[in-house]
Design a protein around this motif. Structure first.
Motif, PDB file in Angstrom:
ATOM      1  N   UNK A  80      13.129  -7.098  11.647  1.00 34.87           N
ATOM      2  CA  UNK A  80      13.918  -9.000  10.818  1.00 34.87           C
ATOM      3  C   UNK A  80      13.742  -9.713  11.198  1.00 34.87           C
ATOM      4  N   UNK A  81      12.930 -11.052  11.083  1.00 36.28           N
ATOM      5  CA  UNK A  81      13.052 -11.847  11.581  1.00 36.28           C
ATOM      6  C   UNK A  81      12.827 -13.469  10.045  1.00 36.28           C
ATOM      7  N   UNK A  82      13.668 -14.523  10.480  1.00 38.05           N
ATOM      8  CA  UNK A  82      13.273 -15.561   9.766  1.00 38.05           C
ATOM      9  C   UNK A  82      12.820 -16.981   9.598  1.00 38.05           C
ATOM     10  N   UNK A  83      12.447 -17.472   9.375  1.00 33.14           N
ATOM     11  CA  UNK A  83      12.112 -19.085   9.605  1.00 33.14           C
ATOM     12  C   UNK A  83      13.639 -20.468   9.046  1.00 33.14           C
ATOM     13  N   UNK A  84      13.816 -19.598   8.208  1.00 36.56           N
ATOM     14  CA  UNK A  84      14.555 -20.959   8.250  1.00 36.56           C
ATOM     15  C   UNK A  84      15.007 -22.088   8.735  1.00 36.56           C
ATOM     16  N   UNK A  85      15.542 -21.615   9.589  1.00 35.07           N
ATOM     17  CA  UNK A  85      15.372 -22.444  10.856  1.00 35.07           C
ATOM     18  C   UNK A  85      14.522 -22.422  12.044  1.00 35.07           C
ATOM     19  N   UNK A  86      13.180 -21.617  11.996  1.00 37.00           N
ATOM     20  CA  UNK A  86      12.941 -21.758  12.258  1.00 37.00           C
ATOM     21  C   UNK A  86      12.512 -20.449  13.756  1.00 37.00           C
ATOM     22  N   UNK A  87      13.182 -19.729  13.345  1.00 42.63           N
ATOM     23  CA  UNK A  87      13.284 -18.679  14.496  1.00 42.63           C
ATOM     24  C   UNK A  87      12.232 -17.193  14.723  1.00 42.63           C
ATOM     25  N   UNK A  88      11.061 -17.062  13.254  1.00 41.51           N
ATOM     26  CA  UNK A  88       9.880 -16.594  13.454  1.00 41.51           C
ATOM     27  C   UNK A  88       8.641 -17.719  14.360  1.00 41.51           C
ATOM     28  N   UNK A  89       8.694 -19.168  13.931  1.00 38.10           N
ATOM     29  CA  UNK A  89       7.802 -20.069  14.276  1.00 38.10           C
ATOM     30  C   UNK A  89       7.309 -19.810  15.892  1.00 38.10           C
ATOM     31  N   UNK A  90       9.593 -19.868  16.349  1.00 42.45           N
ATOM     32  CA  UNK A  90       9.515 -19.782  18.074  1.00 42.45           C
ATOM     33  C   UNK A  90       8.974 -18.423  18.929  1.00 42.45           C
ATOM     34  N   UNK A  91       9.337 -16.857  17.911  1.00 36.89           N
ATOM     35  CA  UNK A  91       9.141 -16.229  17.927  1.00 36.89           C
ATOM     36  C   UNK A  91       7.223 -15.785  18.758  1.00 36.89           C
ATOM     37  N   UNK A 116      10.480  -7.193   8.753  1.00 38.16           N
ATOM     38  CA  UNK A 116      10.535  -7.512   7.010  1.00 38.16           C
ATOM     39  C   UNK A 116      11.097  -8.913   7.692  1.00 38.16           C
ATOM     40  N   UNK A 117      11.007 -10.624   6.260  1.00 35.80           N
ATOM     41  CA  UNK A 117       9.952 -11.714   6.846  1.00 35.80           C
ATOM     42  C   UNK A 117      11.332 -12.271   5.818  1.00 35.80           C
ATOM     43  N   UNK A 118      11.706 -13.376   6.217  1.00 34.74           N
ATOM     44  CA  UNK A 118      12.491 -14.095   5.109  1.00 34.74           C
ATOM     45  C   UNK A 118      12.453 -15.464   5.389  1.00 34.74           C
ATOM     46  N   UNK A 119      11.582 -16.309   4.103  1.00 31.80           N
ATOM     47  CA  UNK A 119      11.300 -17.439   4.014  1.00 31.80           C
ATOM     48  C   UNK A 119      10.591 -17.527   4.825  1.00 31.80           C
ATOM     49  N   UNK A 120       9.071 -17.493   5.289  1.00 29.88           N
ATOM     50  CA  UNK A 120       8.528 -17.614   6.452  1.00 29.88           C
ATOM     51  C   UNK A 120       7.356 -19.111   5.611  1.00 29.88           C
ATOM     52  N   UNK A 121       7.478 -19.918   6.826  1.00 29.26           N
ATOM     53  CA  UNK A 121       6.214 -20.298   6.981  1.00 29.26           C
ATOM     54  C   UNK A 121       4.676 -20.076   7.086  1.00 29.26           C
ATOM     55  N   UNK A 122       3.902 -20.309   6.369  1.00 23.75           N
ATOM     56  CA  UNK A 122       2.544 -18.910   6.664  1.00 23.75           C
ATOM     57  C   UNK A 122       1.975 -18.943   7.407  1.00 23.75           C
ATOM     58  N   UNK A 123       2.224 -20.416   8.068  1.00 24.75           N
ATOM     59  CA  UNK A 123       1.386 -20.333   9.185  1.00 24.75           C
ATOM     60  C   UNK A 123       1.922 -19.521  10.745  1.00 24.75           C
ATOM     61  N   UNK A 140       7.975  -9.579   2.813  1.00 27.92           N
ATOM     62  CA  UNK A 140       7.928 -10.477   3.135  1.00 27.92           C
ATOM     63  C   UNK A 140       8.246 -11.267   1.453  1.00 27.92           C
ATOM     64  N   UNK A 141      10.164 -12.379   2.189  1.00 23.90           N
ATOM     65  CA  UNK A 141      10.341 -12.986   0.334  1.00 23.90           C
ATOM     66  C   UNK A 141      10.465 -14.149   1.109  1.00 23.90           C
ATOM     67  N   UNK A 142      10.138 -14.780   0.421  1.00 26.88           N
ATOM     68  CA  UNK A 142       9.963 -16.659   0.039  1.00 26.88           C
ATOM     69  C   UNK A 142      10.873 -17.097  -1.014  1.00 26.88           C
ATOM     70  N   UNK A 143      11.165 -18.332  -0.563  1.00 31.82           N
ATOM     71  CA  UNK A 143      12.509 -19.032  -1.430  1.00 31.82           C
ATOM     72  C   UNK A 143      11.774 -20.214  -1.791  1.00 31.82           C
ATOM     73  N   UNK A 144      11.773 -21.226  -1.255  1.00 28.56           N
ATOM     74  CA  UNK A 144      11.500 -22.229  -1.665  1.00 28.56           C
ATOM     75  C   UNK A 144       9.561 -22.613  -1.878  1.00 28.56           C
ATOM     76  N   UNK A 145       9.808 -23.730  -2.541  1.00 27.32           N
ATOM     77  CA  UNK A 145       8.292 -24.537  -2.630  1.00 27.32           C
ATOM     78  C   UNK A 145       7.702 -25.507  -1.359  1.00 27.32           C
ATOM     79  N   UNK A 146       8.785 -25.718  -0.280  1.00 24.47           N
ATOM     80  CA  UNK A 146       8.038 -25.831   0.684  1.00 24.47           C
ATOM     81  C   UNK A 146       8.078 -24.618   1.523  1.00 24.47           C
ATOM     82  N   UNK A 147       7.537 -23.800   1.360  1.00 23.06           N
ATOM     83  CA  UNK A 147       7.181 -23.027   2.728  1.00 23.06           C
ATOM     84  C   UNK A 147       5.571 -23.538   2.201  1.00 23.06           C
ATOM     85  N   UNK A 148       5.063 -23.090   1.930  1.00 22.79           N
ATOM     86  CA  UNK A 148       3.474 -23.849   2.186  1.00 22.79           C
ATOM     87  C   UNK A 148       2.113 -21.934   1.994  1.00 22.79           C
ATOM     88  N   UNK A 149       3.378 -21.588   0.052  1.00 20.33           N
ATOM     89  CA  UNK A 149       2.847 -20.426  -0.078  1.00 20.33           C
ATOM     90  C   UNK A 149       1.121 -20.239  -0.048  1.00 20.33           C
TER      91      UNK A 149
END
Length: 613
Positions: A80-91, A116-123, A140-149
């Motif tokens: 399980x990874x999350x991009x809310x604070x960039x953890x997935x991006x750094x991974x 399981x991916x939470x709030x991912x940036x699509x890149x 995959x769960x995205x929670x905000x319009x800023x996530x570039x989906x």
């Protein structure tokens, strides 16, 4: 004489394997790993689930990177990874920021079965999919319009359908998925949940899923985009669909602005359905029981379970609602197995809201009104003998309801309360207020009425309270908290924050500081420190970046049980200066004796801040 086992390692392998199955990954690889060869062998036989999401404190995240992931790299089946604070991006970035090298991370992704991916940036998501080649389940769960989906969702679906090992797919994006005709047929997916698809793409999507068994999908039609009627409809869209989905037996279908005749055409092609759950945001012909009875009896011969939920919250004022006629259309013996309830709210101005649903309710969250709801049910029409023999079923009618959301209006049409119902699993109450004056209601009257609707045992099970908007009856919050003795989580607007009683059970607090109503930050902080001594999780929604420093200075000193602080800035162009903040924070840690476990993460476009203690 029976031999006494006095040491852990003297236990037989069967018991040790069972014990190790309850251990967290960091317990296995920090406390027990490398003690001896036997324990290592048993640890290596475990399938490991790794959660690197936001619930994991930052200092423990670093521990996982340093001491757990490398040793567990061959046995991680769920990640399980999350991009809310960039953890997935750094991974997925090939750099040296993390304590585990990039090749090991790629190997972990390559062998993971459940992702399981939470709030991912699509890149970041697309990067991960380049290495996760053996997935069986993707969530995959995205929670905000800023996530570039929307910018990448067309490529996303095409990429996912190329994965030949994928069996279960869950996509909850904030906008409809973009479907292109070049998407390949996927023969591996058997369960699909898709929270956004245009109605005209549903049939083409199904034609590319020949082995689909269970489908849960939300389909959109843009209102007034174009007029569709039986005369100009393209019937070839659904022709032959029966042969394309021979194994589809479970369907959960949510639709908006789609005419009933199109749904009828679709369901006529799905004769293998065993379970059908349908919801719509329009009344249209969906509220006529005869229409559904005709479809089910003539086209769905295998159907065993059926659920209907119609919820139109903005009924045009010119639309006439005949509740008696509507409920009578569901009064035939056919509907004995699926009793129907209608709830209708109409005020004297322009508000009309109707809900129609079958029992037992399949919704976990229901929005309704405390006063003025007219209720009709087919249970009043059916024989008493039927009702008596279904008493157990009646007790389960609202078993799945987890949250009730009440809206308070200034001028409800009447003081009629909702019926007293049995909510066996109700855990959350939320309120929205459309009041213009805090004197519109008396708080004591509302609380007494809540006690009429809910039993004492149900009120004792409520764990969460959410108050949206700003204007409520005087002392509503404090009196509500006295009524609900076991509340653990509270969400509230800053202007409503007024507590005068010590509440030791509340451990999670969300305060919205975005309203234009004036409030005193010092008063709010003082009340938190005095009356909420056991706060562990704090969520602040802010407008001014400077407020971050004021709140942190107090909270880090006074709230001794605090574990997590999340702060989000909602004003456009208001950002956190990372360099300036870290300079201040490091000095604050040094002056106040905070240990190195207290760490900071930034998210979004520098508009989110997370401090784990």
């Amino acid at each position: 004489m029976t031999k006494i086992i006095s040491k852990f390692e003297h236990l037989p392998n069967e018991l040790l394997l069972d014990i190790l199955g309850y251990c967290r990954p960091r317990d296995l690889f920090i406390s027990l790993f490398n003690l001896n060869h036997r324990l290592n062998t048993l640890i290596y036989s475990q399938s490991i689930n790794i959660d690197l999401g936001n619930a994991l404190p930052k200092y423990l995240l670093d521990v996982y990177y340093k001491s757990v992931l490398y040793n567990a790299r061959e046995q991680i089946h769920c990640l399980r990874l999350s991009d809310t604070y960039g953890r997935m991006k750094r991974f997925v970035i090939n750099n040296k920021q993390l304590e585990i090298n990039f090749e090991i991370r790629k190997n972990i992704l390559n062998q993971v079965k459940y992702l399981i991916l939470w709030d991912p940036i699509m890149t970041s998501l697309h990067e991960i999919l380049n290495y996760a080649n053996n997935l069986e389940y993707l969530h995959v769960t995205s929670i905000g319009t800023a996530r570039q989906t929307p910018n990448f969702s067309d490529r996303l679906l095409k990429r996912l359908f190329e994965m030949k090992t994928l069996k279960r797919l869950y996509l909850a994006l904030h906008d409809s998925i973009i479907f292109n005709t070049d998407i390949d047929i996927n023969t591996s997916v058997v369960h699909l949940t898709l929270n956004g698809c245009y109605m005209q793409h549903l049939a083409p999507l199904l034609r590319r899923l020949p082995n689909i068994q269970k489908l849960n999908i939300m389909c959109y039609n843009r209102p007034n985009l174009y007029s569709v009627n039986p005369e100009n409809f393209d019937y070839s869209l659904y022709d032959g669909l029966t042969d394309c989905v021979p194994y589809l037996t479970h369907l959960v279908l949510h639709i908006t602005h789609t005419p009933f005749f199109e749904i009828k055409i679709l369901l006529q092609q799905l004769s293998k359905l065993i379970k059908l759950s349908f919801s719509s945001l329009l009344i249209d012909d969906y509220s006529n029981g005869l229409n559904w009875e005709n479809i089910i009896e003539n086209h769905l011969p295998n159907l065993q379970k059926f659920s209907l939920f119609i919820n139109e919250a903005q009924i045009p004022t010119r639309t006439q609602i005949d509740l008696i006629k509507m409920i009578q259309s569901f009064s035939s013996p056919f509907w004995h197995r699926w009793p129907v309830v209608i709830e209708y709210y109409i005020d004297s101005i322009s508000k009309k809201h109707l809900m129609l649903y079958t029992l037992p309710s399949q919704k976990d969250s229901i929005r309704t009104y405390l006063y003025g709801v007219q209720t009709q049910t087919t249970k009043q029409i059916f024989d008493d003998d039927y009702l008596n023999c279904n008493k157990v079923v009646k007790d389960l009618d609202y078993k799945k309801v987890y949250e009730l959301h009440f809206t308070l209006h200034s001028n409800p049409p009447s003081n009629i309360l909702l019926p007293n119902r049995i909510y066996t699993n109700l855990k959350s109450l939320s309120f929205s207020s459309e009041l213009n004056d805090s004197g519109s209601y008396d708080a004591d009257i509302i609380l007494n009425d809540l006690k009429k609707i809910f039993s004492t045992s149900v009120l004792g099970k409520i764990k969460r309270i959410y108050l949206y908007n700003r204007i409520y009856p005087i002392n509503f919050l404090s009196k509500l908290l006295n009524l609900l003795p076991n509340v653990q989580s509270l969400r509230i607007d800053a202007s409503l924050f007024s507590i005068s009683t010590v509440l030791t059970r509340i451990t999670s607090l969300t305060i919205d500081f975005n309203s234009n109503v004036k409030y005193k930050s010092t008063d709010i902080l003082r009340q938190m420190g005095t009356f909420l001594p056991n706060i562990r999780y704090l969520y602040f929604e802010l407008k001014d970046a400077q407020d971050i420093y004021i709140f942190l200075i107090y909270c880090l000193r006074k709230l001794e049980h605090l574990l997590d602080i999340h702060m989000t800035l909602h004003e456009l162009n208001v950002r956190i200066d990372q360099q300036a903040f870290m300079s201040w924070f490091n000095e604050h840690k040094l002056l106040n004796g905070l240990n190195n476990k207290v760490q900071v993460e930034f998210g979004g476009d520098d508009n989110r801040l997370h401090i784990s203690l």
